[in-house]
Design a protein around this motif. Structure first.
Motif, PDB file in Angstrom:
ATOM      1  N   GLU A 137      -8.596  -3.529  -0.886  1.00  0.00           N
ATOM      2  CA  GLU A 137      -7.456  -3.955  -0.214  1.00  0.00           C
ATOM      3  C   GLU A 137      -6.121  -4.150  -1.144  1.00  0.00           C
ATOM      4  N   GLU A 138      -6.794  -4.017  -2.694  1.00  0.00           N
ATOM      5  CA  GLU A 138      -5.404  -3.877  -3.431  1.00  0.00           C
ATOM      6  C   GLU A 138      -4.764  -2.528  -3.600  1.00  0.00           C
ATOM      7  N   VAL A 139      -5.597  -1.646  -3.428  1.00  0.00           N
ATOM      8  CA  VAL A 139      -4.877  -0.325  -3.186  1.00  0.00           C
ATOM      9  C   VAL A 139      -4.041  -0.397  -2.069  1.00  0.00           C
ATOM     10  N   GLU A 140      -4.652  -0.796  -0.779  1.00  0.00           N
ATOM     11  CA  GLU A 140      -3.631  -0.792   0.237  1.00  0.00           C
ATOM     12  C   GLU A 140      -2.339  -1.502  -0.059  1.00  0.00           C
ATOM     13  N   ILE A 141      -2.512  -2.840  -0.645  1.00  0.00           N
ATOM     14  CA  ILE A 141      -1.108  -3.254  -0.941  1.00  0.00           C
ATOM     15  C   ILE A 141      -0.377  -2.625  -1.695  1.00  0.00           C
ATOM     16  N   LEU A 142      -0.887  -1.948  -2.637  1.00  0.00           N
ATOM     17  CA  LEU A 142      -0.085  -1.103  -3.739  1.00  0.00           C
ATOM     18  C   LEU A 142       0.763   0.168  -2.713  1.00  0.00           C
ATOM     19  N   ALA A 143      -0.035   0.609  -1.865  1.00  0.00           N
ATOM     20  CA  ALA A 143       0.499   1.863  -1.201  1.00  0.00           C
ATOM     21  C   ALA A 143       1.507   1.286  -0.230  1.00  0.00           C
ATOM     22  N   PHE A 144       1.407   0.024   0.477  1.00  0.00           N
ATOM     23  CA  PHE A 144       2.387  -0.714   1.304  1.00  0.00           C
ATOM     24  C   PHE A 144       3.464  -0.888   0.547  1.00  0.00           C
ATOM     25  N   GLN A 145       3.501  -1.514  -0.590  1.00  0.00           N
ATOM     26  CA  GLN A 145       4.505  -1.959  -1.187  1.00  0.00           C
ATOM     27  C   GLN A 145       5.388  -0.787  -1.891  1.00  0.00           C
ATOM     28  N   TYR A 146       4.881   0.080  -2.233  1.00  0.00           N
ATOM     29  CA  TYR A 146       5.216   1.464  -2.662  1.00  0.00           C
ATOM     30  C   TYR A 146       6.248   2.232  -1.523  1.00  0.00           C
ATOM     31  N   LEU A 147       5.605   2.136  -0.224  1.00  0.00           N
ATOM     32  CA  LEU A 147       6.424   2.936   0.876  1.00  0.00           C
ATOM     33  C   LEU A 147       7.427   1.798   1.557  1.00  0.00           C
ATOM     34  N   LEU A 148       7.242   0.653   1.034  1.00  0.00           N
ATOM     35  CA  LEU A 148       8.096  -0.482   1.883  1.00  0.00           C
ATOM     36  C   LEU A 148       9.690  -0.065   1.779  1.00  0.00           C
ATOM     37  N   ARG A 149       9.878   0.084   0.528  1.00  0.00           N
ATOM     38  CA  ARG A 149      11.295   0.319   0.050  1.00  0.00           C
ATOM     39  C   ARG A 149      11.801   1.874   0.161  1.00  0.00           C
ATOM     40  N   GLY A 150      10.990   2.691   0.198  1.00  0.00           N
ATOM     41  CA  GLY A 150      11.330   4.162   0.253  1.00  0.00           C
ATOM     42  C   GLY A 150      11.277   4.733   1.687  1.00  0.00           C
TER      43      GLY A 150
END
Length: 727
Positions: A137-150
């Protein structure tokens, strides 16, 4: 599979959907949209989800689905462009279309895309997961926050409170993030509070008007591909081979035994190396790694001294380092370990953070700091072992220099006097000596004079670079012509030397088995040779003289003065140096006349330290009347340095001034009498007169001129007494 070419949806444009930047982004956006349509957001954000689907999949396709579901709906026209969506569609129709037609399409497209781990971004996320032991779930959070602003669709709909929601805000993401990511309820909140994302400094919270959650700069750069794929390069470097050996350092045998035990242990340990700059702490850590065949991982120090980046590098290195064969080195850790504040220093790390770091690993870490006065006691207790580093003394420098010359086959090329002179003149550490010899590439074929000049130049320049500014640039003294002859003292200095030799050789002990301090008080008028005699003792016995002045010890902060006094005594020992307090009247205040409480505690602390110290401690003063009377009993020997006797006058004249007179003419009987009859002369007076004439042509200097200059020096003292005492 190559991404399909689609244009980015603009407001009011019915062209194709969003053109993805990567297959990874495509798969994730499809997943987030599918999760939202499958959730309660379908009922609360119906129109927003329809717009989100239109931006991602293409509004023309979405409108076609709506027309098929409701043939009676008519398209409106505005300025010749098809309006984005009819505003009279029932919410139920939109929900049914999203559920029955869009969801199957998303599932079909997800089935055609590659799994994330096969893509570059997926591989980098997998590297972070392994390095920092992240949960899925932490990896999923990282991926989401990375894509969120890009990603424009995510930025528009999921980073905006006027649309589906602002998931860059902590409260929103903690409450609804598991829905978007398709995680179990409460997963995001647990990851925030109990996971490793923030401990690894992969994510951070910025608190302003609102609380944002975002990736840290290094994590964003790594996922973007701006940093090498190997995370090791992000946080640490591996040390190259170290030419020094353990025997090149002045480390007591007992300390080496403890270090051997810690480095061979299977458990994790924190080891502290502390001491002034240039004392060889880093070189010794490298030598330890070489001896025990461990990979030395040196935590990177950021170019701009960014504290946050430094902290991230420490955490990253600890997580990435293998437990079995790695030795981590955190160099220049002053601002990391010293969490307390003082007048001269302000730490940047919280005590709780560094304590958690020290306790939360099973690695072997060497921490190096030049200062430790502001390290909290609770932090110090978390070190398995601490080791103080001091400057090499002259004998140690001579030993290293001799060994290095032997290594390159230059035994016997220089005399013992030449090597001793090099060792005495330049205060460098073992690393400086080794680098000097290695860099010069000298050999037996080199001319001796040229080789000696090269070595002297390199050592001198290295000594200047590592010089401690707090030492004030003490002048290097030469004792080639020094002699006790002519000095006038209340106790025979030759006898004192015999006593000190016996003390140092036999380690005199009191009835309880403790080594007692050798305490000396030297007093007398200025210039009588007190300080020079102390440095002569250091030269004679091969010991460093640790000079302490009141300006170095006294502090306006409560308790700091006492701490500085204790530190001064710790810096020297019976095997180490000679502790020398100049201007003793500034240290030993008469307690019965004290006007302030700190004057009493100042004196009390010094006397307490003197009782427990092992080694030579010398105080010097011009005014013995200004000392605490009870403190005088603590000195074994109180030696007065008096003005020179008539014979002493003549001796110092012959030694220092007579060679300056023209053509070396001998003194006449009258001139001898004039010199002997001068009162209150001191060795310092002769040194002053010598300096006065050092730039005058010898042919113009006469004995009469020199004697007259001595007379004027005595006259100035008489005037000073008359002014000071009124008669």
């Amino acid at each position: 599979m190559r991404p399909r070419k689609r244009s980015i949806q603009r407001n009011g444009n019915l062209s194709g959907g969003y053109m993805f930047n990567s297959l990874f982004e495509e798969r994730k956006i499809y997943t987030y949209l599918r999760n939202l349509i499958s959730s309660r957001f379908l009922y609360h954000k119906t129109g927003e989800l329809l717009n989100f689907a239109g931006d991602v999949l293409g509004n023309e396709w979405i409108l076609r689905l709506l027309r098929d579901s409701s043939p009676d709906s008519s398209e409106r026209k505005k300025n010749g462009v098809t309006w984005k969506l009819p505003d009279d569609l029932p919410a139920g129709l939109i929900r049914e279309t999203l559920r029955q037609r869009v969801l199957p399409m998303l599932s079909e497209r997800l089935g055609r895309t590659s799994p994330p781990q096969d893509m570059d971004l997926g591989k980098r996320l997998a590297n972070l997961q392994r390095a920092f032991k992240l949960a899925e779930e932490e990896v999923e959070i990282l991926a989401f926050q990375y894509l969120l602003r890009g990603s424009p669709p995510l930025d528009r709909y999921l980073n905006n409170s006027n649309e589906i929601g602002d998931f860059s805000q902590v409260p929103t993401f903690e409450r609804y993030g598991d829905v978007v990511l398709g995680l179990r309820k409460g997963s995001v909140s647990r990851a925030f509070f109990k996971g490793n994302l923030f401990q690894a400094y992969a994510m951070e919270k910025s608190i302003g008007g609102t609380t944002d959650v975002m990736l840290t700069n290094w994590c964003t750069e790594y996922l973007c591909g701006l940093s090498p794929g190997d995370l090791n390069h992000q946080f640490f470097t591996k040390s190259s081979d170290e030419p020094l050996r353990i025997s090149d350092f002045e480390i007591p045998e007992d300390d080496l035994i403890v270090l051997d035990s810690l480095l061979r242990s299977k458990n994790g340990h924190n080891i502290l190396f502390y001491g002034k700059p240039g004392t060889g702490k880093t070189s010794f850590a490298k030598s330890l790694a070489k001896r025990y065949r461990r990979d030395l991982l040196i935590v990177k120090i950021p170019d701009l001294d960014d504290h946050e980046v430094r902290v991230q590098a420490i955490c990253g290195t600890i997580n990435l380092a293998p437990s079995k064969n790695a030795l981590i080195l955190v160099d220049e850790a002053d601002e990391i370990l010293n969490s307390c504040e003082s007048f001269r220093f302000k730490g940047k790390t919280s005590k709780s953070w560094i304590n958690n770091v020290l306790e939360g690993h099973q690695k072997k870490i060497i921490w190096i700091t030049n200062r430790m006065g502001e390290i909290d006691p609770s932090t110090m207790r978390r070190f398995s072992f601490s080791l103080e580093f001091k400057r090499l003394n002259e004998r140690s420098r001579l030993r290293v220099l001799t060994r290095e010359l032997h290594r390159i086959g230059m035994d016997g090329c220089f005399t013992e006097e030449e090597l001793t002179s090099l060792s005495e003149a330049h205060e460098v550490n073992a690393d400086g000596i080794v680098k000097a010899i290695t860099t010069l590439e000298i050999s037996k074929k080199s001319k001796k004079e040229i080789a000696l000049r090269k070595i002297r130049t390199v050592l001198r320049n290295h000594a200047r670079v590592i010089a401690d500014p707090e030492q004030g640039g003490e002048k290097r003294r030469s004792f080639d012509a020094y002699t006790l002859r002519g000095l006038n003292t209340s106790f025979p200095l030759e006898s004192l030397l015999s006593i000190l030799r016996r003390y140092l050789g036999m380690k005199e002990r009191d009835p309880f088995g403790r080594t007692m301090a050798m305490t000396l008080l030297l007093y007398g008028m200025p210039g009588t040779g007190k300080s020079e005699f102390v440095y002569y003792l250091g030269h004679l016995f091969g010991k460093e003289v640790c000079l302490k002045r009141c300006s170095e010890i006294q502090s306006c902060w409560v308790g700091v003065t006492e701490k500085n006094i204790a530190q001064a005594f710790r810096e020297t020992s019976a095997e180490g140096g000679i502790l020398f307090f100049d201007e003793a009247d500034s240290f030993l205040y008469p307690r019965k006349d004290a006007l302030h409480s700190w004057e009493k505690t100042f004196t009390n602390e010094i006397l307490t330290q003197m009782e427990s110290h092992e080694g030579i401690v010398i105080f010097a003063t011009n005014e013995i009347e200004g000392l605490d009377h009870a403190a005088l009993r603590r000195f074994r020997y109180k030696i007065e340095f008096l003005p020179l006797t008539p014979e002493g006058n003549l001796h110092f004249y012959d030694s220092l001034l007579s060679p300056l007179a023209c053509q070396g003419r001998a003194l006449s009987a009258e001139e001898v009498d004039r010199i002997k009859n001068l009162k209150d002369l001191t060795p310092g007076d002769f040194a002053v007169v010598k300096d006065q004439f050092c730039f005058i042509e010898r042919a113009k200097i006469t004995h009469g001129m020199l004697i007259e200059s001595l007379r004027r020096e005595v006259q100035h003292k008489t005037v000073g007494k008359r002014i000071g005492f009124g008669g």
